[in-house]
Design a protein around this motif. Sequence first.
Motif, PDB file in Angstrom:
ATOM      1  N   PHE A   1      47.620 -26.052  16.211  1.00 10.27           N
ATOM      2  CA  PHE A   1      46.579 -26.785  16.954  1.00 10.27           C
ATOM      3  C   PHE A   1      45.253 -26.032  16.991  1.00 10.27           C
ATOM      4  O   PHE A   1      44.219 -26.614  17.308  1.00 10.27           O
ATOM      5  N   THR A   2      45.284 -24.744  16.692  1.00 12.85           N
ATOM      6  CA  THR A   2      44.071 -23.937  16.769  1.00 12.85           C
ATOM      7  C   THR A   2      42.950 -24.526  15.929  1.00 12.85           C
ATOM      8  O   THR A   2      41.813 -24.641  16.381  1.00 12.85           O
ATOM      9  N   GLU A   3      43.285 -24.896  14.683  1.00 14.04           N
ATOM     10  CA  GLU A   3      42.259 -25.472  13.802  1.00 14.04           C
ATOM     11  C   GLU A   3      41.697 -26.766  14.366  1.00 14.04           C
ATOM     12  O   GLU A   3      40.496 -26.992  14.347  1.00 14.04           O
ATOM     13  N   GLU A   4      42.562 -27.623  14.866  1.00 10.35           N
ATOM     14  CA  GLU A   4      42.121 -28.895  15.448  1.00 10.35           C
ATOM     15  C   GLU A   4      41.263 -28.658  16.696  1.00 10.35           C
ATOM     16  O   GLU A   4      40.255 -29.339  16.908  1.00 10.35           O
ATOM     17  N   LEU A   5      41.658 -27.699  17.523  1.00  9.88           N
ATOM     18  CA  LEU A   5      40.892 -27.397  18.733  1.00  9.88           C
ATOM     19  C   LEU A   5      39.514 -26.848  18.395  1.00  9.88           C
ATOM     20  O   LEU A   5      38.515 -27.212  19.030  1.00  9.88           O
ATOM     21  N   LEU A   6      39.456 -25.988  17.377  1.00 10.66           N
ATOM     22  CA  LEU A   6      38.159 -25.446  16.955  1.00 10.66           C
ATOM     23  C   LEU A   6      37.273 -26.541  16.347  1.00 10.66           C
ATOM     24  O   LEU A   6      36.069 -26.563  16.564  1.00 10.66           O
ATOM     25  N   ALA A   7      37.880 -27.463  15.600  1.00 12.11           N
ATOM     26  CA  ALA A   7      37.125 -28.588  15.026  1.00 12.11           C
ATOM     27  C   ALA A   7      36.574 -29.474  16.150  1.00 12.11           C
ATOM     28  O   ALA A   7      35.425 -29.931  16.099  1.00 12.11           O
ATOM     29  N   GLU A   8      37.415 -29.708  17.160  1.00 10.14           N
ATOM     30  CA  GLU A   8      36.981 -30.507  18.316  1.00 10.14           C
ATOM     31  C   GLU A   8      35.848 -29.797  19.056  1.00 10.14           C
ATOM     32  O   GLU A   8      34.858 -30.420  19.449  1.00 10.14           O
ATOM     33  N   ALA A   9      35.971 -28.491  19.242  1.00 12.85           N
ATOM     34  CA  ALA A   9      34.928 -27.714  19.909  1.00 12.85           C
ATOM     35  C   ALA A   9      33.630 -27.774  19.110  1.00 12.85           C
ATOM     36  O   ALA A   9      32.533 -27.874  19.682  1.00 12.85           O
ATOM     37  N   ASN A  10      33.740 -27.736  17.788  1.00 11.65           N
ATOM     38  CA  ASN A  10      32.561 -27.814  16.924  1.00 11.65           C
ATOM     39  C   ASN A  10      31.870 -29.182  17.056  1.00 11.65           C
ATOM     40  O   ASN A  10      30.643 -29.265  17.171  1.00 11.65           O
ATOM     41  N   ALA A  11      32.663 -30.265  17.056  1.00 15.17           N
ATOM     42  CA  ALA A  11      32.104 -31.615  17.208  1.00 15.17           C
ATOM     43  C   ALA A  11      31.433 -31.757  18.576  1.00 15.17           C
ATOM     44  O   ALA A  11      30.347 -32.335  18.698  1.00 15.17           O
ATOM     45  N   LEU A  12      32.092 -31.209  19.600  1.00 15.99           N
ATOM     46  CA  LEU A  12      31.505 -31.257  20.934  1.00 15.99           C
ATOM     47  C   LEU A  12      30.219 -30.439  21.011  1.00 15.99           C
ATOM     48  O   LEU A  12      29.258 -30.821  21.687  1.00 15.99           O
ATOM     49  N   SER A  13      30.179 -29.344  20.300  1.00 14.99           N
ATOM     50  CA  SER A  13      28.982 -28.505  20.265  1.00 14.99           C
ATOM     51  C   SER A  13      27.801 -29.260  19.641  1.00 14.99           C
ATOM     52  O   SER A  13      26.663 -29.148  20.108  1.00 14.99           O
ATOM     53  N   GLU A  14      28.077 -30.032  18.602  1.00  9.64           N
ATOM     54  CA  GLU A  14      27.023 -30.856  17.988  1.00  9.64           C
ATOM     55  C   GLU A  14      26.519 -31.902  18.977  1.00  9.64           C
ATOM     56  O   GLU A  14      25.322 -32.151  19.088  1.00  9.64           O
ATOM     57  N   ARG A  15      27.444 -32.521  19.708  1.00 11.14           N
ATOM     58  CA  ARG A  15      27.062 -33.500  20.732  1.00 11.14           C
ATOM     59  C   ARG A  15      26.217 -32.831  21.813  1.00 11.14           C
ATOM     60  O   ARG A  15      25.249 -33.401  22.314  1.00 11.14           O
ATOM     61  N   LYS A  16      26.592 -31.598  22.163  1.00  9.66           N
ATOM     62  CA  LYS A  16      25.852 -30.851  23.180  1.00  9.66           C
ATOM     63  C   LYS A  16      24.399 -30.624  22.724  1.00  9.66           C
ATOM     64  O   LYS A  16      23.468 -30.759  23.525  1.00  9.66           O
ATOM     65  N   GLN A  17      24.220 -30.300  21.454  1.00  7.23           N
ATOM     66  CA  GLN A  17      22.863 -30.083  20.931  1.00  7.23           C
ATOM     67  C   GLN A  17      22.038 -31.368  20.982  1.00  7.23           C
ATOM     68  O   GLN A  17      20.856 -31.346  21.338  1.00  7.23           O
ATOM     69  N   VAL A  18      22.658 -32.499  20.635  1.00 12.94           N
ATOM     70  CA  VAL A  18      21.967 -33.801  20.689  1.00 12.94           C
ATOM     71  C   VAL A  18      21.559 -34.101  22.134  1.00 12.94           C
ATOM     72  O   VAL A  18      20.428 -34.527  22.406  1.00 12.94           O
ATOM     73  N   LEU A  19      22.486 -33.885  23.058  1.00 12.12           N
ATOM     74  CA  LEU A  19      22.192 -34.132  24.471  1.00 12.12           C
ATOM     75  C   LEU A  19      21.046 -33.244  24.956  1.00 12.12           C
ATOM     76  O   LEU A  19      20.158 -33.706  25.675  1.00 12.12           O
TER      77      LEU A  19
ATOM     78  N   ILE B   1      34.167 -28.153  25.779  1.00  7.95           N
ATOM     79  CA  ILE B   1      34.082 -27.096  24.757  1.00  7.95           C
ATOM     80  C   ILE B   1      34.831 -25.851  25.249  1.00  7.95           C
ATOM     81  O   ILE B   1      35.634 -25.269  24.513  1.00  7.95           O
ATOM     82  N   ALA B   2      34.563 -25.471  26.493  1.00 13.39           N
ATOM     83  CA  ALA B   2      35.223 -24.283  27.060  1.00 13.39           C
ATOM     84  C   ALA B   2      36.740 -24.467  27.080  1.00 13.39           C
ATOM     85  O   ALA B   2      37.488 -23.529  26.745  1.00 13.39           O
ATOM     86  N   ASN B   3      37.189 -25.664  27.443  1.00 13.18           N
ATOM     87  CA  ASN B   3      38.633 -25.930  27.474  1.00 13.18           C
ATOM     88  C   ASN B   3      39.244 -25.837  26.073  1.00 13.18           C
ATOM     89  O   ASN B   3      40.340 -25.279  25.900  1.00 13.18           O
ATOM     90  N   CYS B   4      38.571 -26.402  25.075  1.00 13.81           N
ATOM     91  CA  CYS B   4      39.081 -26.341  23.692  1.00 13.81           C
ATOM     92  C   CYS B   4      39.178 -24.899  23.219  1.00 13.81           C
ATOM     93  O   CYS B   4      40.186 -24.495  22.615  1.00 13.81           O
ATOM     94  N   LEU B   5      38.142 -24.130  23.487  1.00 11.65           N
ATOM     95  CA  LEU B   5      38.145 -22.728  23.049  1.00 11.65           C
ATOM     96  C   LEU B   5      39.209 -21.924  23.792  1.00 11.65           C
ATOM     97  O   LEU B   5      39.880 -21.068  23.200  1.00 11.65           O
ATOM     98  N   LYS B   6      39.393 -22.210  25.069  1.00 12.51           N
ATOM     99  CA  LYS B   6      40.403 -21.508  25.856  1.00 12.51           C
ATOM    100  C   LYS B   6      41.801 -21.806  25.306  1.00 12.51           C
ATOM    101  O   LYS B   6      42.620 -20.896  25.138  1.00 12.51           O
TER     102      LYS B   6
END
Length: 173
Positions: free
Chosen positions: A86-104, A71-76
Amino acid sequence: FGSQSDCMLRNITATGFDAFVIRLIGEFGKNPVLIKQTVQASQKNKTKSVRPLKSRLQGLKSELRQVSTEIANCLKLARTKGSGSFTEELLAEANALSERKQVLQREIDSLKAEIDYLQQSSGDENLIAEALCNFEESCQHLTFDERVEVIGLLVESIHVERVDPEAVDLKAH
């Protein structure tokens, strides 16, 4: 198993035998050596059941750290100049990873609670003795199926010899 059984005794009245087994289990609460052995077995089983949960917890924590790093790498990368489309794609990826983080994190919290519960259910000798001494009374409040399940947890096997209950006081070996 009918005629295929090794059992030499074919018929036992269920009511009398059930009452005997329940009374016998209650008597175990008066045996300090048995209580000590029960506590030791409980501690051993607790260790066995907690070990795989702790291993799973470590795996989840490791995955959580990895997801947090991603997540930190995507946001950076999204914040760097020149990321453009790529900004939109990176933010979308960070968002998906954030959801995974909440599940974990929910899985980790649940696993921690389960481990805490197992570790807190200690084998207090007095508590076990009291529960066994009150076993006969407690069984009166259970359904037949519940009694079967509880006794099945406590009794591995029963061996019966041919006896005359009128002539012999039934005792456990």
